[in-house]
Write a protein that holds these residues in place. Structure first.
Motif, PDB file in Angstrom:
ATOM      1  N   ARG A 172     -92.506  -2.405  -5.036  1.00 45.89           N
ATOM      2  CA  ARG A 172     -93.303  -3.372  -5.794  1.00 45.89           C
ATOM      3  C   ARG A 172     -92.693  -3.482  -7.182  1.00 45.89           C
ATOM      4  O   ARG A 172     -91.774  -2.738  -7.541  1.00 45.89           O
ATOM      5  N   GLY A 173     -93.224  -4.453  -7.952  1.00 50.07           N
ATOM      6  CA  GLY A 173     -92.611  -4.753  -9.244  1.00 50.07           C
ATOM      7  C   GLY A 173     -91.628  -5.890  -9.035  1.00 50.07           C
ATOM      8  O   GLY A 173     -90.783  -5.821  -8.130  1.00 50.07           O
ATOM      9  N   ALA A 174     -91.753  -6.932  -9.872  1.00 50.26           N
ATOM     10  CA  ALA A 174     -91.029  -8.183  -9.594  1.00 50.26           C
ATOM     11  C   ALA A 174     -89.514  -8.014  -9.409  1.00 50.26           C
ATOM     12  O   ALA A 174     -88.964  -8.454  -8.384  1.00 50.26           O
TER      13      ALA A 174
ATOM     14  N   ARG B  32     -94.800 -11.982  -0.609  1.00 47.47           N
ATOM     15  CA  ARG B  32     -95.810 -11.911  -1.681  1.00 47.47           C
ATOM     16  C   ARG B  32     -95.657 -13.176  -2.526  1.00 47.47           C
ATOM     17  O   ARG B  32     -94.527 -13.592  -2.797  1.00 47.47           O
TER      18      ARG B  32
ATOM     19  N   THR C 179     -87.844  -1.926 -10.828  1.00 44.64           N
ATOM     20  CA  THR C 179     -86.558  -2.623 -10.972  1.00 44.64           C
ATOM     21  C   THR C 179     -85.524  -1.808 -10.168  1.00 44.64           C
ATOM     22  O   THR C 179     -85.880  -0.798  -9.552  1.00 44.64           O
TER      23      THR C 179
ATOM     24  N   THR D 212     -88.166  -2.743 -17.350  1.00 41.83           N
ATOM     25  CA  THR D 212     -88.234  -3.818 -18.360  1.00 41.83           C
ATOM     26  C   THR D 212     -89.075  -3.315 -19.542  1.00 41.83           C
ATOM     27  O   THR D 212     -88.512  -2.906 -20.556  1.00 41.83           O
TER      28      THR D 212
ATOM     29  N   GLN E  31    -100.936   1.945 -10.425  1.00 42.76           N
ATOM     30  CA  GLN E  31     -99.493   1.989 -10.723  1.00 42.76           C
ATOM     31  C   GLN E  31     -99.221   2.698 -12.058  1.00 42.76           C
ATOM     32  O   GLN E  31     -98.177   3.326 -12.221  1.00 42.76           O
TER      33      GLN E  31
ATOM     34  N   GLY F  58     -94.706  -5.855 -18.407  1.00 40.60           N
ATOM     35  CA  GLY F  58     -93.725  -6.639 -17.653  1.00 40.60           C
ATOM     36  C   GLY F  58     -94.331  -7.980 -17.266  1.00 40.60           C
ATOM     37  O   GLY F  58     -95.374  -8.387 -17.793  1.00 40.60           O
ATOM     38  N   ALA F  59     -93.679  -8.674 -16.339  1.00 44.87           N
ATOM     39  CA  ALA F  59     -94.178  -9.980 -15.892  1.00 44.87           C
ATOM     40  C   ALA F  59     -93.776 -10.214 -14.443  1.00 44.87           C
ATOM     41  O   ALA F  59     -92.728  -9.734 -13.997  1.00 44.87           O
TER      42      ALA F  59
ATOM     43  N   PHE G 234    -103.193 -10.242  -9.844  1.00 47.03           N
ATOM     44  CA  PHE G 234    -102.568 -10.638 -11.119  1.00 47.03           C
ATOM     45  C   PHE G 234    -103.520 -11.520 -11.915  1.00 47.03           C
ATOM     46  O   PHE G 234    -104.446 -12.107 -11.355  1.00 47.03           O
TER      47      PHE G 234
HETATM   48  O1  MRU Z   1     -98.504  -5.522  -7.621  1.00 42.25           O
HETATM   49  P1  MRU Z   1     -97.293  -4.951  -8.297  1.00 42.25           P
HETATM   50  O2  MRU Z   1     -97.321  -3.467  -8.460  1.00 42.25           O
HETATM   51  O3  MRU Z   1     -96.008  -5.455  -7.651  1.00 42.25           O
HETATM   52  O4  MRU Z   1     -97.337  -5.573  -9.756  1.00 42.25           O
HETATM   53  C1  MRU Z   1     -96.308  -5.262 -10.635  1.00 42.25           C
HETATM   54  C2  MRU Z   1     -96.510  -5.771 -12.004  1.00 42.25           C
HETATM   55  O5  MRU Z   1     -97.466  -6.456 -12.304  1.00 42.25           O
HETATM   56  C3  MRU Z   1     -95.396  -5.499 -12.981  1.00 42.25           C
HETATM   57  O6  MRU Z   1     -95.895  -5.378 -14.271  1.00 42.25           O
HETATM   58  C4  MRU Z   1     -94.393  -6.658 -12.936  1.00 42.25           C
HETATM   59  O7  MRU Z   1     -93.980  -6.911 -11.625  1.00 42.25           O
HETATM   60  C5  MRU Z   1     -93.207  -6.396 -13.782  1.00 42.25           C
HETATM   61  S1  MRU Z   1     -92.169  -5.138 -13.121  1.00 42.25           S
HETATM   62  C6  MRU Z   1     -90.819  -4.975 -14.118  1.00 42.25           C
END
Ligand code: MRU
Length: 346
Positions: A46-48, A87, A162, A167, A194, A233-234, A312
């Motif tokens: 997970r994490g973008a 996702r 990542t 980030t 998380q 992060g985003a 989110f």
């Molecule tokens: O649902 P997740 O754990 O995938 O959500 C992750 C986040 O919201 C992170 O802050 C985002 O993906 C940035 S990761 C560098």
């Protein structure tokens, strides 16, 4: 520890199983596209940016599974379509698959084996670039932190989110590498924790002082003067700077504004979706009731009570002090600074 690792000999993708952290550090093996989709949907990965890089390797597995098919290109494309829908919110997933599709379109490989080789080279490049980008944006953002600062972060935007380095946590790591003493408050981040499970795990392994707080402690901690800045992060940033990130981020931004505390977003340019003029168009993932209805394996809701579980929320650009990218620290108005960052890159 590597968040993900591709084994070329066995044609398999190994992912740190993030659902088991911090108690067990083990790898989940993906041999098929469906395995990668499962890993994304169940939060093994997970994490973008990590989702983006995993998707890159997922495309390699998709080609590997299509090797024997007569209509291999159709099969491969079908698998890529399933993969990019795993996702909905983190745009890095669609970005990675589109990059792979564009490569196939440009190179027109004659066989699936050639396609697989091309995709593998590109996925490895994507992984290496992700690390370089995180380090660069980390250095850019480190200038915003002073020696002795305490940074509050929400969710996990670190090495685990990542290919490596992170980030938001990359900015903190870079500041520490510059010799600054930085402490971190990690919001626990309900419902999947998380912050409690992952951010505290990776920062404590790096000996960066971290304290976990309940999500709802944010206002009190800020009122007590314990927080110097917020870095998150985003998952997707719209053209005007509105930013989707883990549920609860919007609330943190409102509270930071109330206390005049800078609120920074740290993200690579691949997280910016210039096709969306503003954040109202960002698709928000809704996940199962079960994640809210239980805690530590025990049910915490009466059986017939529903739960709402959006993964989110969207923080409006006016609450964001700056967006830290590999092309520099972007300031409002974001439509302009984002456009400049993209033209500087090309
Ligand atoms: O649902 P997740 O754990 O995938 O959500 C992750 C986040 O919201 C992170 O802050 C985002 O993906 C940035 S990761 C560098």
């Amino acid at each position: 520890m590597k968040t993900l690792c591709f084994n070329e000999k066995n044609m398999e993708l190994l992912l740190v199983n993030q659902t088991l952290l911090p108690n067990t550090l083990s790898y989940f093996t993906c041999k098929t596209t469906q395995d990668v989709i499962f890993a994304m949907q169940t939060m093994v990965v997970r994490g973008a940016p990590a989702i983006g890089v995993a998707a890159g390797f997922g495309c390699v597995l998709a080609a590997n599974e299509s090797l024997d098919a007569e209509n291999w290109l159709d099969e491969l494309n079908g698998r890529l379509t399933l993969l990019e829908a795993a996702r909905p919110t983190a745009v890095n997933l669609m970005w990675a698959v589109s990059r792979m599709r564009a490569l196939l379109e440009a190179k027109q490989p004659e066989t699936c084996l050639k396609a697989r080789d091309l995709l593998l080279t590109e996925a490895l490049r994507m992984e290496a670039q992700d690390i370089t980008i995180c380090k660069k944006l980390g250095r850019n953002g480190a200038a915003l932190l002073k020696d002795g600062d305490c940074v509050l972060t929400h969710c996990n935007a670190g090495a685990l989110a990542t290919a490596a380095y992170g980030t938001a946590l990359g900015v903190i790591r870079a500041a520490v590498e510059e010799g600054k003493k930085i402490t971190v408050i990690a919001d626990e981040t309900r419902p999947l924790l998380q912050g409690a499970r992952l951010t505290s795990f990776e920062l404590s392994r790096d000996h960066i002082p971290v304290t976990v707080a309940c999500d709802n402690a944010c206002a009190l901690l800020m009122s007590q003067g314990r927080v110097d800045s917020v870095i998150v992060g985003a998952d997707r940033i719209a053209e005007n700077g509105d930013t989707a990130n883990k549920i609860g981020t919007f609330g943190v931004a409102i509270i930071a504004k109330h206390f005049n505390i800078p609120f920074y977003v740290a993200a690579p340019l691949s997280t910016i979706d210039r096709a969306l003029p503003d954040g109202s168009l960002i698709p928000i993932e809704e996940r199962s009731r079960d994640e809210v209805a239980s805690f530590a394996g025990k049910s915490i809701l009466p059986q017939d009570v529903p739960a709402v579980n959006f993964a989110f929320d969207v923080t409006p650009a006016e609450l964001i002090s700056a967006i830290i990218t590999e092309e520099g620290v972007l300031t409002p108005p974001y439509a302009e600074s984002i456009a400049q960052a993209f033209s500087a890159r090309s």
